[in-house]
Design a protein around this motif. Structure first.
Motif, PDB file in Angstrom:
ATOM      1  N   ILE A 136      -5.851  -7.799  23.148  1.00 36.13           N
ATOM      2  CA  ILE A 136      -5.130  -8.983  23.109  1.00 36.13           C
ATOM      3  C   ILE A 136      -3.968  -8.829  24.030  1.00 36.13           C
ATOM      4  O   ILE A 136      -3.645 -10.281  24.545  1.00 36.13           O
ATOM      5  CB  ILE A 136      -4.358  -8.738  21.543  1.00 36.13           C
ATOM      6  N   GLU A 137      -3.384  -7.924  24.496  1.00 38.76           N
ATOM      7  CA  GLU A 137      -2.578  -8.092  25.413  1.00 38.76           C
ATOM      8  C   GLU A 137      -3.227  -8.481  26.871  1.00 38.76           C
ATOM      9  O   GLU A 137      -2.369  -9.154  27.563  1.00 38.76           O
ATOM     10  CB  GLU A 137      -1.898  -6.534  25.705  1.00 38.76           C
ATOM     11  N   SER A 138      -4.296  -8.110  27.154  1.00 32.92           N
ATOM     12  CA  SER A 138      -5.050  -8.696  28.416  1.00 32.92           C
ATOM     13  C   SER A 138      -4.980  -9.909  28.360  1.00 32.92           C
ATOM     14  O   SER A 138      -5.168 -10.650  29.433  1.00 32.92           O
ATOM     15  CB  SER A 138      -6.172  -7.576  28.643  1.00 32.92           C
ATOM     16  N   MET A 139      -5.588 -10.426  26.974  1.00 33.33           N
ATOM     17  CA  MET A 139      -5.788 -12.100  26.967  1.00 33.33           C
ATOM     18  C   MET A 139      -4.642 -12.791  27.191  1.00 33.33           C
ATOM     19  O   MET A 139      -4.486 -13.683  28.028  1.00 33.33           O
ATOM     20  CB  MET A 139      -6.561 -12.202  25.633  1.00 33.33           C
ATOM     21  N   ASP A 144      -6.446 -13.948  33.759  1.00 33.84           N
ATOM     22  CA  ASP A 144      -7.141 -13.622  35.149  1.00 33.84           C
ATOM     23  C   ASP A 144      -8.069 -12.698  35.516  1.00 33.84           C
ATOM     24  O   ASP A 144      -8.947 -12.539  35.982  1.00 33.84           O
ATOM     25  CB  ASP A 144      -6.292 -14.258  36.250  1.00 33.84           C
ATOM     26  N   ASP A 145      -7.472 -11.348  34.838  1.00 37.48           N
ATOM     27  CA  ASP A 145      -8.070 -10.153  35.309  1.00 37.48           C
ATOM     28  C   ASP A 145      -9.006  -9.547  34.077  1.00 37.48           C
ATOM     29  O   ASP A 145      -9.371  -8.393  34.008  1.00 37.48           O
ATOM     30  CB  ASP A 145      -6.977  -8.996  35.564  1.00 37.48           C
ATOM     31  N   ASN A 150     -12.484  -5.727  31.113  1.00 40.20           N
ATOM     32  CA  ASN A 150     -13.281  -5.500  29.682  1.00 40.20           C
ATOM     33  C   ASN A 150     -14.874  -5.527  29.892  1.00 40.20           C
ATOM     34  O   ASN A 150     -15.473  -6.168  31.117  1.00 40.20           O
ATOM     35  CB  ASN A 150     -13.293  -6.810  28.942  1.00 40.20           C
ATOM     36  N   ASN A 151     -15.690  -4.812  29.423  1.00 39.14           N
ATOM     37  CA  ASN A 151     -17.022  -4.653  29.653  1.00 39.14           C
ATOM     38  C   ASN A 151     -17.840  -5.797  29.280  1.00 39.14           C
ATOM     39  O   ASN A 151     -19.083  -5.922  29.736  1.00 39.14           O
ATOM     40  CB  ASN A 151     -17.667  -3.560  28.713  1.00 39.14           C
ATOM     41  N   LEU A 197     -15.441 -13.999  30.986  1.00 40.59           N
ATOM     42  CA  LEU A 197     -15.880 -12.669  30.730  1.00 40.59           C
ATOM     43  C   LEU A 197     -17.401 -12.464  31.019  1.00 40.59           C
ATOM     44  O   LEU A 197     -18.227 -13.478  30.779  1.00 40.59           O
ATOM     45  CB  LEU A 197     -15.634 -12.403  29.307  1.00 40.59           C
ATOM     46  N   MET A 198     -17.730 -11.287  31.118  1.00 43.16           N
ATOM     47  CA  MET A 198     -19.159 -11.130  31.491  1.00 43.16           C
ATOM     48  C   MET A 198     -20.064 -11.027  30.427  1.00 43.16           C
ATOM     49  O   MET A 198     -19.732 -10.542  29.190  1.00 43.16           O
ATOM     50  CB  MET A 198     -19.283  -9.695  32.208  1.00 43.16           C
ATOM     51  N   CYS A 199     -21.137 -11.729  30.458  1.00 48.11           N
ATOM     52  CA  CYS A 199     -22.095 -11.697  29.428  1.00 48.11           C
ATOM     53  C   CYS A 199     -23.445 -11.536  29.897  1.00 48.11           C
ATOM     54  O   CYS A 199     -23.931 -11.944  30.989  1.00 48.11           O
ATOM     55  CB  CYS A 199     -22.306 -13.020  28.581  1.00 48.11           C
TER      56      CYS A 199
END
Length: 208
Positions: A136-139, A144-145, A150-151, A197-199
């Motif tokens: 949540i903090e990263s969001m 941007d990072d 996140n994986n 995000l990567m998928c």
């Protein structure tokens, strides 16, 4: 295990006799007859039945559950750039890695949360406050990072199709990344606050 068993017995009333269930898992081989013998020798035993599940039984049960669960039907994920995808294929699977929009992931959650979105994910979403807070903090503070921190998520599907700046998936389920998906859906507020995000998207190839 003995301590848990004794505590359970102490909490039971006479009317509840027999209502003790113990789940024990082990990767080691063991003598089933010896286990039944030891249980029968326990004084004042309140067991009415003992069922032992081996690893093969659990795997079979998982497969049977997966076969009865219906996946989500169809969704379009927005990606960062037109046809920006890493492709890979083997004899049995083909897949792509793309960067999907968090907003399009949130839309999938809102539409399919209770209609197959996580049906193929055995672990589903296991809450962990430390991990949750970090995501949540990263969001909120450094979206941007987010891609680097996140994986990402993994989607298994019957079929996918890359179409310009989006990828369409059919009969799909998120098999890894349930925690990330749930937290994004519940904490991404404004449509302006989008990020990628990567998928990984995987399709099984049917052999003829």
């Amino acid at each position: 295990m003995k301590k848990s068993y004794r505590n359970a017995i102490d909490r039971l009333s006479d009317e509840d006799e027999g209502n003790i269930e113990i789940l024990f898992t082990s990767t080691s081989e063991f003598d089933e007859k010896q286990i039944h013998k030891k249980i029968k020798n326990v004084k004042q035993s309140k067991f009415t039945e003992v069922i032992i599940h081996y690893e093969r039984d659990i795997k079979k049960a998982i497969i049977e559950i997966q076969q009865t669960l219906k996946p989500a039907k169809e969704h379009k994920f927005q990606i960062d750039e037109s046809k920006n995808a890493l492709n890979y294929e083997s004899d049995y699977y083909k897949g792509i890695v793309v960067n999907i929009s968090a907003q399009s992931l949130k839309a999938a959650f809102e539409k399919f949360e209770s209609e197959g979105l996580f049906n193929m994910n055995i672990q589903r979403y296991i809450k962990s406050k430390t991990v949750d807070d970090a995501i949540i903090e990263s969001m909120r503070k450094n979206s941007d990072d987010f891609w680097f921190m996140n994986n990402g998520i993994t989607i298994a599907c019957e079929h996918f199709r890359l179409d310009g700046d989006n990828v369409k998936v059919y009969d799909f389920s998120i098999v890894n990344g349930g925690q990330t998906t749930s937290l994004i859906a519940k904490n991404l507020e404004s449509y302006k606050d989008d990020f990628y995000l990567m998928c990984k998207i995987i399709e099984k190839i049917e052999k003829t």
